[in-house]
Design an enzyme around this catalytic site. Structure first.
Site, PDB file in Angstrom:
ATOM      1  N   ASP A 291     -26.631  10.135 114.630  1.00 31.68           N
ATOM      2  CA  ASP A 291     -25.442  10.306 113.796  1.00 31.68           C
ATOM      3  C   ASP A 291     -24.669   8.999 113.901  1.00 31.68           C
ATOM      4  O   ASP A 291     -24.057   8.712 114.932  1.00 31.68           O
ATOM      5  CB  ASP A 291     -24.600  11.490 114.324  1.00 31.68           C
ATOM      6  CG  ASP A 291     -23.223  11.589 113.642  1.00 31.68           C
ATOM      7  OD1 ASP A 291     -22.966  10.823 112.690  1.00 31.68           O
ATOM      8  OD2 ASP A 291     -22.420  12.435 114.080  1.00 31.68           O
TER       9      ASP A 291
ATOM     10  N   LYS B 146     -18.590   1.606 108.955  1.00 26.18           N
ATOM     11  CA  LYS B 146     -19.334   2.466 108.022  1.00 26.18           C
ATOM     12  C   LYS B 146     -18.731   2.437 106.617  1.00 26.18           C
ATOM     13  O   LYS B 146     -19.448   2.576 105.630  1.00 26.18           O
ATOM     14  CB  LYS B 146     -19.331   3.894 108.573  1.00 26.18           C
ATOM     15  CG  LYS B 146     -20.222   4.869 107.849  1.00 26.18           C
ATOM     16  CD  LYS B 146     -20.305   6.153 108.650  1.00 26.18           C
ATOM     17  CE  LYS B 146     -21.060   7.248 107.930  1.00 26.18           C
ATOM     18  NZ  LYS B 146     -21.125   8.457 108.758  1.00 26.18           N
TER      19      LYS B 146
ATOM     20  N   GLU C  53     -25.382  14.273 106.250  1.00 26.23           N
ATOM     21  CA  GLU C  53     -24.719  14.864 107.428  1.00 26.23           C
ATOM     22  C   GLU C  53     -24.577  16.392 107.324  1.00 26.23           C
ATOM     23  O   GLU C  53     -24.886  17.091 108.297  1.00 26.23           O
ATOM     24  CB  GLU C  53     -23.365  14.185 107.645  1.00 26.23           C
ATOM     25  CG  GLU C  53     -23.543  12.775 108.210  1.00 26.23           C
ATOM     26  CD  GLU C  53     -22.340  11.866 107.989  1.00 26.23           C
ATOM     27  OE1 GLU C  53     -21.257  12.358 107.603  1.00 26.23           O
ATOM     28  OE2 GLU C  53     -22.486  10.649 108.209  1.00 26.23           O
TER      29      GLU C  53
ATOM     30  N   ASP D  60     -16.197  19.090 107.494  1.00 22.85           N
ATOM     31  CA  ASP D  60     -16.398  17.997 108.458  1.00 22.85           C
ATOM     32  C   ASP D  60     -15.194  17.066 108.441  1.00 22.85           C
ATOM     33  O   ASP D  60     -14.998  16.299 107.495  1.00 22.85           O
ATOM     34  CB  ASP D  60     -17.688  17.245 108.091  1.00 22.85           C
ATOM     35  CG  ASP D  60     -17.994  16.091 109.065  1.00 22.85           C
ATOM     36  OD1 ASP D  60     -17.121  15.740 109.888  1.00 22.85           O
ATOM     37  OD2 ASP D  60     -19.114  15.546 108.992  1.00 22.85           O
TER      38      ASP D  60
HETATM   39  P1  ADP Z   1     -16.609  10.500 112.873  1.00 22.16           P
HETATM   40  O1  ADP Z   1     -17.462  11.520 112.213  1.00 22.16           O
HETATM   41  O2  ADP Z   1     -15.586   9.901 111.966  1.00 22.16           O
HETATM   42  O3  ADP Z   1     -17.387   9.461 113.594  1.00 22.16           O
HETATM   43  P2  ADP Z   1     -15.853  12.346 115.010  1.00 22.16           P
HETATM   44  O4  ADP Z   1     -16.476  13.558 114.455  1.00 22.16           O
HETATM   45  O5  ADP Z   1     -16.427  11.779 116.239  1.00 22.16           O
HETATM   46  O6  ADP Z   1     -15.696  11.210 113.935  1.00 22.16           O
HETATM   47  O7  ADP Z   1     -14.299  12.673 115.248  1.00 22.16           O
HETATM   48  C1  ADP Z   1     -13.443  11.787 115.899  1.00 22.16           C
HETATM   49  C2  ADP Z   1     -12.029  12.272 115.748  1.00 22.16           C
HETATM   50  O8  ADP Z   1     -11.906  13.574 116.311  1.00 22.16           O
HETATM   51  C3  ADP Z   1     -11.026  11.388 116.474  1.00 22.16           C
HETATM   52  O9  ADP Z   1      -9.919  11.153 115.622  1.00 22.16           O
HETATM   53  C4  ADP Z   1     -10.607  12.249 117.655  1.00 22.16           C
HETATM   54  O10 ADP Z   1      -9.277  11.968 118.060  1.00 22.16           O
HETATM   55  C5  ADP Z   1     -10.705  13.624 117.051  1.00 22.16           C
HETATM   56  N1  ADP Z   1     -10.802  14.688 118.058  1.00 22.16           N
HETATM   57  C6  ADP Z   1     -11.719  14.805 119.059  1.00 22.16           C
HETATM   58  N2  ADP Z   1     -11.491  15.901 119.786  1.00 22.16           N
HETATM   59  C7  ADP Z   1     -10.393  16.512 119.233  1.00 22.16           C
HETATM   60  C8  ADP Z   1      -9.654  17.692 119.555  1.00 22.16           C
HETATM   61  N3  ADP Z   1     -10.005  18.458 120.592  1.00 22.16           N
HETATM   62  N4  ADP Z   1      -8.592  18.014 118.775  1.00 22.16           N
HETATM   63  C9  ADP Z   1      -8.247  17.231 117.738  1.00 22.16           C
HETATM   64  N5  ADP Z   1      -8.894  16.115 117.398  1.00 22.16           N
HETATM   65  C10 ADP Z   1      -9.961  15.749 118.136  1.00 22.16           C
HETATM   66 MG    MG Z   2     -19.063  12.509 111.737  1.00 18.29          MG
END
Ligand code: ADP
Ligand code: MG
Length: 578
Positions: A10, A71, A148, A172
């Site tokens: 991912d 990205k 995704e 998502d």
């Molecule tokens: P991406 O798909 O953009 O790479 P992710 O799915 O890894 O991102 O999500 C990252 C985001 O999720 C960050 O902004 C992080 O602060 C937020 N995040 C992670 N855990 C939590 C949580 N428990 N509550 C709220 N936001 C969260």
């Molecule tokens: Mg993601």
């Protein structure tokens, strides 16, 4: 075993993960970490390229030598300045992919040259092509690019061999992008029917709301403007994200940062309600996108069989509540939303290798586990109150301790029972273990701590400790996730563990009254049985244990006559064991 390994990746805007199917299950590859690599590339003080957490940590303080969210640039003809050099988006992405590839090689102990990589459903051909190129630069042949939401659906549904058609809504919300997709899965084939969203909306915006609020607080309380101070802004950013994450669990949190200026310390409370107020508009917009996705797919809310929450930000509780209100189904959150897409990529990678997968290892408990205790309430004594120790949906592994107290003076035993279920009356739940705990006849109100440890494999360990004497009872129950049939989950081993450390008389619950002690003849038989248990054959052990349990149950019901009949049977059996 000659098939070259294929990893699933991912490659996210904010974070990236890599998965591989081990035996039949996709697993996130972790190198002593949580498996999440920030999609961030930078150059450190010594001019070296850095990838991941170290790069992310310097992002606010040194933006000119850090690249975030590359990205977004994929497929564009442009160069990204980093320190003194310039890189294409593919080259920056390749650095992230290379980090994941090397991590996989280290953990798997062999070379890895092939990958499945996920991309958003809306990615154009040019963007997909750029992703493949990034793979090639990193030394990975991209055998397949998958969407995704498709990967998320595979992670949830991939293991179900059922071929009936299912329609799934994938919500998502990541760090900087929001996508909502409608996917249909039939015959193990996944199709994206519609996908929409906002590629400028995500967790970073929520952090920013909190930062702005903190900036205002500092202005109002301390007449301090920190907006030009990068180091302070970096600290506020990390405080804000931490608070946001905490508010997904707690109703309120405190944000603290010492020495914001010479003698100025920041300390403010933030409630979940106030935070929700800050982001409500954005979340409302995501709900409008949900409506649009349904329209685009030509379906109504009633057609949706399942809602999947994906992306770290989907953990914000307001989101599942609003989705539930809107679509009248509970969103599924069994699979970690941060890891769901990578796990799906891992499943697809396994398919490319010709391996059948058995599905994702669920890393939260689907059931609540607790014990039974006596409690005084308005209606008098309730002897079977269910006290949950590990609640449904808790992330595994987990450990929890509760304290109980004896009810009467000279109480010499406690029956420690383990139930699975949600009912407030313990007896309405499924009994999966029962252990007698020998106490030291101390006075009423003596403390007993009970600890449950539950791991990913469904092994529940319990430990009861009598505080005063340090006396301890330990037991292990295997396979507690297969609780439908309570008799099957108990292994002989845990039964033996339980019995060999047990005392001589019992009554259910944390509180026990002394008058219910077991008559001495029954105790003698049980003691003899415990002694012979160790030398008995496996078959006899099982039988002895079953009879001992039947006796205990009869004693619990105060049916001593029945207990004695079973005692006779047990004695007959013990007679032949030497
Ligand atoms: P991406 O798909 O953009 O790479 P992710 O799915 O890894 O991102 O999500 C990252 C985001 O999720 C960050 O902004 C992080 O602060 C937020 N995040 C992670 N855990 C939590 C949580 N428990 N509550 C709220 N936001 C969260
Ligand atoms: Mg993601």
């Amino acid at each position: 075993m000659n098939t070259p390994p294929i990893i699933g990746i991912d490659l996210g805007t904010t974070n990236s993960e890599v998965a591989f199917v081990h035996e039949t299950r996709p697993e996130i590859l972790r190198d002593g970490d949580d498996g999440i690599l920030p999609s961030c590339v930078g150059v450190d003080d010594d001019g070296r390229l850095i990838v991941g957490t170290t790069a992310r940590n310097q992002a606010v303080a040194y933006p000119e030598r850090t690249v975030l969210s590359v990205k977004r640039e994929m497929g564009k003809e442009k160069e990204i300045p980093l320190a003194e050099k310039r890189y294409t988006p593919q080259e920056i992405s390749a650095l992230i992919l290379k980090e994941l590839k090397e991590k996989a090689e280290k953990i798997m102990g062999r070379g890895v040259g092939h990958a499945v990589i996920t991309v958003p459903a809306y990615f154009t051909d040019a963007q997909r092509q750029a992703t493949k190129e990034a793979g090639a630069i990193a030394g990975l042949e991209v055998v397949r690019i998958i969407n995704e939401p498709t990967a998320a659906a595979l992670a949830y549904e991939g293991s179900h061999a059922g071929d009936e058609r299912r329609t799934i809504l994938v919500y998502d919300l990541g760090g900087g992008t929001f996508d909502v997709s409608i996917v249909q899965i039939e015959d193990r084939v996944v199709e994206v029917l519609a996908s929409t969203g906002d590629n400028r909306l995500g967790g970073d915006d929520f952090d920013e709301r909190i930062i702005q609020w903190l900036v205002r607080e500092l202005k109002q309380q301390h007449h301090l403007d920190v907006t030009e101070n990068r180091a302070v802004m970096a600290r506020l950013k990390s405080c804000a994200e931490k608070a946001k994450v905490e508010l997904s669990q707690a109703a309120t949190t405190r944000i603290e940062a010492d020495h914001i200026a010479e003698d100025i310390h920041l300390s403010v409370a933030l409630t979940r309600e106030a935070f929700e107020g800050m982001i409500r508009e954005e979340i409302d917009r995501t709900m409008q996108s949900v409506t649009k996705a349904l329209q685009d797919a030509g379906i109504t809310p009633g057609d949706i069989d399942r809602i999947l929450l994906v992306g770290g930000s989907s953990r914000i509780p307001m989101i599942s509540n609003m989705l539930k209100d809107k679509l009248k189904i509970d969103p599924s959150k069994e699979i970690d939303p941060d890891l769901c897409v990578a796990l799906g990529a891992g499943i697809q990678a396994a398919r490319e290798m010709g391996i059948d997968t058995s599905g994702v290892l669920i890393d939260i408990t689907p059931y609540t586990f607790g014990t039974s205790a006596a409690e005084f309430n308005d209606e008098g004594l309730d002897p079977h109150v269910f006290v949950p120790l590990i609640k449904r949906n808790t992330k595994l592994p987990v450990s929890h301790t509760e304290t109980f107290y004896t009810m009467v003076d000279n109480q010499d035993l406690a029956l420690i029972q383990v139930f699975q279920g949600e009912e407030s009356n313990a007896l309405d739940n499924i009994l999966i273990g029962s252990y007698r705990f020998d106490l030291s006849n101390s006075e009423a109100g003596s403390m007993i701590t009970l600890k449950y440890d539950l791991d990913l494999n469904g092994i529940l360990k319990l430990e009861a400790v009598e505080k005063e004497t340090g006396r301890t009872l330990n037991a292990v129950i295997d396979n507690v996730f297969a609780c439908e049939d309570p008799d099957r989950v108990r292994t002989s081993q845990e039964k033996i563990n339980g019995f060999s450390s047990m005392g001589a008389a019992a009554k259910p619950g944390k509180a026990h009254s002394g008058e219910d002690t077991i008559p001495p003849d029954i105790t003698d038989t049980l003691t003899l049985a415990r002694e012979k248990l160790d030398v008995a054959s496996k078959e006899d052990q099982d039988e002895i244990i079953d009879l001992m349990e039947e006796i205990t149950d009869a004693v619990e019901d105060k049916n001593f006559e029945k207990a004695r009949i079973i005692c006779d049977e047990l004695e007959d059996l013990l007679f032949y064991i030497d």
